[in-house]
Design a protein around this motif. Structure first.
Motif, PDB file in Angstrom:
ATOM      1  N   LEU A  29      39.461  70.062  17.190  1.00 32.41           N
ATOM      2  CA  LEU A  29      40.792  70.109  17.719  1.00 32.41           C
ATOM      3  C   LEU A  29      41.921  70.561  16.637  1.00 32.41           C
ATOM      4  N   LEU A  30      41.694  70.056  15.460  1.00 32.00           N
ATOM      5  CA  LEU A  30      42.566  70.506  14.463  1.00 32.00           C
ATOM      6  C   LEU A  30      42.511  71.904  14.012  1.00 32.00           C
ATOM      7  N   ASN A  31      41.098  72.359  14.067  1.00 35.53           N
ATOM      8  CA  ASN A  31      40.568  73.737  13.601  1.00 35.53           C
ATOM      9  C   ASN A  31      41.541  74.346  14.571  1.00 35.53           C
ATOM     10  N   ASP A  32      41.238  74.187  15.942  1.00 29.85           N
ATOM     11  CA  ASP A  32      41.617  75.130  16.965  1.00 29.85           C
ATOM     12  C   ASP A  32      43.078  75.135  16.858  1.00 29.85           C
ATOM     13  N   ILE A  33      43.841  74.092  17.012  1.00 30.46           N
ATOM     14  CA  ILE A  33      45.399  74.003  16.976  1.00 30.46           C
ATOM     15  C   ILE A  33      46.162  74.417  15.804  1.00 30.46           C
ATOM     16  N   PHE A  34      45.758  73.832  14.885  1.00 33.18           N
ATOM     17  CA  PHE A  34      46.479  73.906  13.339  1.00 33.18           C
ATOM     18  C   PHE A  34      45.708  75.033  12.590  1.00 33.18           C
ATOM     19  N   GLY A  35      44.455  75.454  12.764  1.00 37.38           N
ATOM     20  CA  GLY A  35      43.787  76.286  11.871  1.00 37.38           C
ATOM     21  C   GLY A  35      43.498  75.079  10.522  1.00 37.38           C
ATOM     22  N   ILE A  36      43.231  73.971  10.385  1.00 37.44           N
ATOM     23  CA  ILE A  36      43.102  73.351   9.294  1.00 37.44           C
ATOM     24  C   ILE A  36      41.824  72.595   9.539  1.00 37.44           C
ATOM     25  N   ASP A  37      40.880  72.859   8.419  1.00 38.04           N
ATOM     26  CA  ASP A  37      39.498  72.277   8.607  1.00 38.04           C
ATOM     27  C   ASP A  37      39.477  71.018   7.825  1.00 38.04           C
ATOM     28  N   ILE A  38      39.280  69.996   8.366  1.00 38.21           N
ATOM     29  CA  ILE A  38      39.224  68.463   7.740  1.00 38.21           C
ATOM     30  C   ILE A  38      37.669  67.890   7.678  1.00 38.21           C
ATOM     31  N   GLY A  39      36.764  68.966   8.128  1.00 38.27           N
ATOM     32  CA  GLY A  39      35.317  68.783   8.141  1.00 38.27           C
ATOM     33  C   GLY A  39      34.836  68.187   6.815  1.00 38.27           C
ATOM     34  N   LEU A  86      51.241  58.622  10.699  1.00 39.85           N
ATOM     35  CA  LEU A  86      50.856  59.183  11.889  1.00 39.85           C
ATOM     36  C   LEU A  86      50.371  60.643  11.654  1.00 39.85           C
ATOM     37  N   GLN A  87      49.173  61.080  12.197  1.00 44.68           N
ATOM     38  CA  GLN A  87      48.693  62.432  11.854  1.00 44.68           C
ATOM     39  C   GLN A  87      47.769  62.901  12.983  1.00 44.68           C
ATOM     40  N   SER A  88      47.483  64.051  12.699  1.00 49.23           N
ATOM     41  CA  SER A  88      46.660  64.792  13.762  1.00 49.23           C
ATOM     42  C   SER A  88      47.193  64.534  15.254  1.00 49.23           C
ATOM     43  N   GLY A  89      48.220  65.001  15.469  1.00 53.79           N
ATOM     44  CA  GLY A  89      48.914  64.879  16.540  1.00 53.79           C
ATOM     45  C   GLY A  89      48.863  66.253  17.390  1.00 53.79           C
ATOM     46  N   ALA A  90      47.994  66.493  18.513  1.00 54.15           N
ATOM     47  CA  ALA A  90      47.914  67.580  19.330  1.00 54.15           C
ATOM     48  C   ALA A  90      47.329  67.389  20.372  1.00 54.15           C
ATOM     49  N   VAL A  91      47.672  68.335  21.342  1.00 55.28           N
ATOM     50  CA  VAL A  91      47.157  68.232  22.771  1.00 55.28           C
ATOM     51  C   VAL A  91      46.788  69.861  23.158  1.00 55.28           C
ATOM     52  N   ARG A  92      45.455  69.865  23.694  1.00 51.93           N
ATOM     53  CA  ARG A  92      44.935  71.449  23.703  1.00 51.93           C
ATOM     54  C   ARG A  92      45.923  72.194  24.942  1.00 51.93           C
ATOM     55  N   PRO A  93      45.999  73.261  24.887  1.00 49.11           N
ATOM     56  CA  PRO A  93      47.005  74.033  25.817  1.00 49.11           C
ATOM     57  C   PRO A  93      46.886  73.725  27.220  1.00 49.11           C
ATOM     58  N   PRO A  94      45.681  73.695  27.633  1.00 43.36           N
ATOM     59  CA  PRO A  94      45.488  73.582  29.215  1.00 43.36           C
ATOM     60  C   PRO A  94      45.964  72.118  29.801  1.00 43.36           C
ATOM     61  N   TRP A  95      45.942  71.126  28.749  1.00 42.00           N
ATOM     62  CA  TRP A  95      46.312  69.688  28.713  1.00 42.00           C
ATOM     63  C   TRP A  95      47.708  69.402  28.708  1.00 42.00           C
ATOM     64  N   ARG A  96      48.456  70.284  28.252  1.00 38.87           N
ATOM     65  CA  ARG A  96      49.922  70.149  27.953  1.00 38.87           C
ATOM     66  C   ARG A  96      50.956  69.749  29.244  1.00 38.87           C
ATOM     67  N   ILE A 196      41.469  65.750   0.611  1.00 38.11           N
ATOM     68  CA  ILE A 196      41.346  66.926   1.407  1.00 38.11           C
ATOM     69  C   ILE A 196      42.438  67.735   1.219  1.00 38.11           C
ATOM     70  N   ASN A 197      43.411  67.335   0.495  1.00 35.82           N
ATOM     71  CA  ASN A 197      44.547  68.417   0.254  1.00 35.82           C
ATOM     72  C   ASN A 197      43.984  69.361  -0.894  1.00 35.82           C
ATOM     73  N   THR A 198      43.145  68.729  -2.065  1.00 37.12           N
ATOM     74  CA  THR A 198      42.587  69.585  -2.887  1.00 37.12           C
ATOM     75  C   THR A 198      41.848  70.759  -2.241  1.00 37.12           C
ATOM     76  N   GLN A 199      41.260  70.616  -0.934  1.00 38.13           N
ATOM     77  CA  GLN A 199      40.412  71.544  -0.326  1.00 38.13           C
ATOM     78  C   GLN A 199      41.360  72.539   0.390  1.00 38.13           C
ATOM     79  N   LEU A 200      42.428  72.179   0.839  1.00 39.77           N
ATOM     80  CA  LEU A 200      43.206  72.983   1.804  1.00 39.77           C
ATOM     81  C   LEU A 200      44.179  74.080   1.272  1.00 39.77           C
ATOM     82  N   ASP A 201      44.623  73.714  -0.038  1.00 38.26           N
ATOM     83  CA  ASP A 201      45.423  74.789  -0.678  1.00 38.26           C
ATOM     84  C   ASP A 201      44.570  75.401  -1.792  1.00 38.26           C
TER      85      ASP A 201
END
Ligand SMILES: CC(C)(COP(=O)(O)OP(=O)(O)OC[C@H]1O[C@@H](n2cnc3c(N)ncnc32)[C@H](O)[C@@H]1OP(=O)(O)O)[C@@H](O)C(=O)NCCC(=O)NCCS
Length: 299
Positions: A29-39, A86-96, A196-201
């Motif tokens: 979900l976070l990859n698809d909506i924000f382009g952020i990889d928390i894997g 609070l974090q990782s707040g998102a809704v996929r477009p078809p469900w908005r 995780i922030n060491t990996q994102l930037d």
């Protein structure tokens, strides 16, 4: 009156990080909506153990809507606030536009209230989304100025790679014992977000100063402008000692938190960013001095 979401075809799940498929659905979900990889967090000690995710899943196990709460104690004006983030707040477009985000937000805030958190904070580029729940934006400031005269250093710095097991263990032990980087506004622990922030930037450098037992998160641009993002140590070294330890002599310095523990005074500058830090609770409290949370604490 409680307004019910249109959740036809969806199943609500709370506290689902123990299920690898649930965690994978959030990563997706976070990859698809924000382009952020928390894997990669899974190889960096895992998600924050206090995490409490709230999500609506579809029949295929895909996450349609989510928000996650977690304990985020922070220092504000010299005292520790027992807050949640609070974090990782998102809704996929078809469900908005079905009330799903309102639903998970209300559930997460109710949970925070039940847990006895005295405040809730979040980052957002849509402040109006959260104002109806009592959140207000906190003004954020970075500091800039001339570099202090450098002092001598005993040992060369060592670059740390959080994906290396020994470096990760060292980082984790320092994060556990860290002291807040500022008395105005700073997180007290928040190890998972730092890691995780060491990996994102890719521009962030993580250096260990052995003689200070300190980890420095920093950047330097082509013009030689030094940015100090965070200091992880039980005893915060001065800015002069940090620059000496890093073996650099920049002309210009920017510090991305209030530098009250660095033995250096810069000029506060309002942070120009589309992202706002919002706080719910604590009356109308704001930092007594211009301040911001370290970007390494951003979530
Ligand atoms: C923002 C987002 C989560 C809204 O999801 P949604 O399912 O459409 O939201 P809901 O249907 O539950 O609407 C909840 C409320 O938010 C309001 N809202 C929706 N999108 C909004 C926006 N972009 N800005 C401000 N308010 C918004 C709705 O009008 C509704 O108000 P109401 O409670 O008074 O009726 C979704 O559009 C999204 O995932 N966007 C991309 C990621 C993102 O921005 N995440 C949140 C930022 S931290």
């Amino acid at each position: 009156m409680t307004r019910h979401p249109d959740s036809a075809g969806l199943t609500f799940r709370q506290d689902y990080f123990g299920d690898p498929a649930g965690w994978a659905a959030l990563v997706c979900l976070l990859n698809d909506i924000f382009g952020i990889d928390i894997g990669p967090l899974q190889q960096l000690g895992g998600p924050d153990p206090t995490s409490m995710p709230f999500g609506w899943f579809d029949a295929e196990g895909e996450l349609a809507a989510n928000i996650s709460a977690f304990a985020l104690p922070f220092v504000l004006n010299g005292r520790i606030v027992h807050a949640a983030g609070l974090q990782s707040g998102a809704v996929r477009p078809p469900w908005r536009s079905r009330g799903l985000y309102r639903d998970v937000t209300v559930k997460a805030l109710d949970w925070c209230d039940q847990q006895g958190f005295e405040a809730v904070i979040l980052y957002t580029d849509k402040p109006s989304l959260y104002e109806p729940y009592g959140f207000r934006a906190i003004p954020l400031h970075r500091y800039e100025g001339a570099a202090p005269a450098s002092s001598a250093s005993a040992a060369p710095p060592r670059a740390l790679l959080p994906t290396n097991a020994d470096d990760l263990a060292l980082l984790q032990s320092l994060l556990k014992a860290r002291s807040p980087v500022s008395t105005s506004l700073a997180v007290t622990v928040n190890a998972a977000m730092f890691l995780i922030n060491t990996q994102l930037d890719p521009d962030v450098r993580i250096s260990f100063l052995a003689d200070r037992q300190a980890v420095i998160a920093w950047k330097i641009d082509e013009a030689g402008r030094f940015s100090l993002l965070d200091v992880v140590a039980a005893e915060i070294p001065s800015l002069a000692a940090i620059l000496a330890g890093l073996e650099i002599t920049p002309a210009f310095v920017e510090v991305l938190f209030r530098p009250d523990r660095l033995g250096w005074e810069g000029v506060p500058k309002s942070l120009e960013s589309g992202t706002r830090l919002m706080l719910r609770g604590l009356g109308d409290a704001t930092p007594d001095f211009p301040a911001m949370l370290s970007p390494m604490a951003e979530f």
